[in-house]
Scaffold this active site. Structure first.
Site, PDB file in Angstrom:
ATOM      1  N   HIS A 146       0.840  -1.205   0.000  1.00 50.09           N
ATOM      2  CA  HIS A 146       0.000   0.000   0.000  1.00 50.09           C
ATOM      3  C   HIS A 146       0.875   1.257   0.000  1.00 50.09           C
ATOM      4  O   HIS A 146       0.671   2.168  -0.809  1.00 50.09           O
ATOM      5  CB  HIS A 146      -0.899  -0.046   1.246  1.00 50.09           C
ATOM      6  N   GLU A 147       1.871   1.278   0.880  1.00 44.36           N
ATOM      7  CA  GLU A 147       2.740   2.466   0.980  1.00 44.36           C
ATOM      8  C   GLU A 147       3.663   2.593  -0.239  1.00 44.36           C
ATOM      9  O   GLU A 147       3.934   3.701  -0.698  1.00 44.36           O
ATOM     10  CB  GLU A 147       3.560   2.412   2.270  1.00 44.36           C
ATOM     11  N   HIS A 150       1.698   4.249  -2.849  1.00 49.92           N
ATOM     12  CA  HIS A 150       1.705   5.707  -2.671  1.00 49.92           C
ATOM     13  C   HIS A 150       2.975   6.306  -3.282  1.00 49.92           C
ATOM     14  O   HIS A 150       2.930   7.345  -3.940  1.00 49.92           O
ATOM     15  CB  HIS A 150       1.663   6.063  -1.181  1.00 49.92           C
ATOM     16  N   GLU A 197      -6.244   6.677  -0.906  1.00 50.08           N
ATOM     17  CA  GLU A 197      -6.154   5.463  -0.099  1.00 50.08           C
ATOM     18  C   GLU A 197      -6.782   4.267  -0.825  1.00 50.08           C
ATOM     19  O   GLU A 197      -6.315   3.140  -0.689  1.00 50.08           O
ATOM     20  CB  GLU A 197      -6.852   5.673   1.251  1.00 50.08           C
TER      21      GLU A 197
END
Length: 367
Positions: A146-147, A150, A197
């Protein structure tokens, strides 16, 4: 097509993860997993009056070097010698999404489960001890992915500006825009970040390639360690109930509730991710058919707008939310809308509107 890779690690305090094949996505563009709402919210943010002024001012003045020194001095940097299992996950995630430069990662002592990707020049990933203690190996793998998502999308720049505007607002009071303009930018940044997100959740699924683990992680963020007391189907049903339940008053309250938040509600994130995991778009990526970074420069802005508009039109049309239904009816020219609005919002007043008293003499009320 995407490439297969297998891995399996065993580390102190973490369960053994069986070796299994994972797909790799060479040259993948962030466009492959970005939610249409993320892209359209970012475009809207960039067009907001005063945003360029704030962005340029903060880009030159934010103490990014001191931010890095802060984490270096007061957190634990992930490496082969420290939190080695996290280092393995980070490298795996960057390998799967083909992110050439592995961002530095830090573990910060904080009981609140959280992770973030920040930085203006280069992204930094920070995870809290509360998150490490909450999640198992595969759940944590989805968070790391997930990060990294980003980072690949370039979200860290805007996340950093949001962080400074909200937590260090006093220090930027000199910017010649006024408090109202600053709050408008903060509100727009929050709206974009909530949508971003959803994109990063998709990146986490591409890295972990285990929908069940992604669902478990989101459930734990909502309900803590007590996974044995929770059920995925029941959890997703909450999202359906949240979207469809109530009347127009509840629709407005939902908007008011989410505005101060940086993240979407967890049940909504889970429902959105499951929907995408079952979509043809996700299957095409897993089959190796996805947009490449090399093609990004040739991407049409008009096509992106069209895709975002199509997404919103479909969302509004299929939504069970009372406010969205009303919007659809307005667009369709449904009758008696004023009466429906009055009925929907009637509960905001403690008493019903009083009727005009009827005159027995049949007069019109004029003296």
């Amino acid at each position: 097509m995407g490439e297969d890779m297998s891995e399996g690690h065993e580390h102190d305090g973490h369960e053994n993860v069986p070796s299994r094949q994972r797909r790799r996505f060479p040259g993948i563009s962030s466009r492959a997993y970005e939610h249409p709402a993320d892209r359209s919210a970012l475009v809207a943010l960039r067009k907001l009056s005063g945003f360029d002024t704030v962005f340029k001012a903060l880009s030159g003045l934010l103490p990014e070097r001191s931010l890095r020194l802060l984490f270096l001095s007061d957190s634990v940097r992930v490496s082969d010698q420290q939190f080695a299992h996290l280092n393995d996950m980070l490298r795996d995630a960057c390998y799967i999404l083909d992110l050439e430069k592995v961002p530095p990662m830090y573990v910060n002592q904080d009981p609140v489960p959280n992770a973030m990707c920040i930085g203006l020049d280069e992204p930094i990933i920070v995870v809290t001890t509360g998150l490490l203690e909450l999640l198992d190996e595969e759940e944590m793998r989805a968070v790391v992915g997930h990060e990294v998502g980003h980072a690949l999308s370039g979200h860290s720049v805007y996340r950093t500006i949001l962080l400074f505007l909200t937590s260090l607002a006093v220090r930027v009071a000199w910017i010649p825009l006024g408090n109202i303009a600053i709050m408008a930018i903060v509100t727009a940044l929050r709206e974009w970040f909530r949508k971003s997100e959803l994109s990063a959740d998709r990146a986490g699924l591409l890295v972990g390639q285990d929908l069940t683990a992604s669902m478990r992680g989101l459930m734990k963020l909502a309900g803590g360690h007590h996974l044995h007391e929770m059920n995925v189907d029941a959890f997703l049903k909450q999202a359906e109930e949240y979207e469809a339940g109530g009347d127009l008053r509840d629709s407005v309250l939902k908007i008011l509730n989410v505005m101060p938040r940086s993240h979407p509600f967890t049940t909504v994130r889970a429902a959105e991710l499951k929907k995408w995991a079952e979509s043809r778009d996700h299957q095409r990526i897993m089959d190796g058919h996805y947009p490449r970074r090399a093609e990004d420069k040739d991407t049409s802005v008009t096509d992106s707008f069209r895709e975002s508009a199509s997404h919103y039109a479909t969302h509004v049309k299929s939504s069970k939310d009372p406010l969205m239904k009303l919007v659809t009816d307005i667009a369709g020219g449904a009758g008696d809308l004023s009466g429906r609005v009055r009925r929907g919002f009637g509960g905001f007043t403690s008493t019903a509107p009083k009727e005009e008293p009827r005159r027995e003499d049949g007069g019109d009320g004029n003296a």
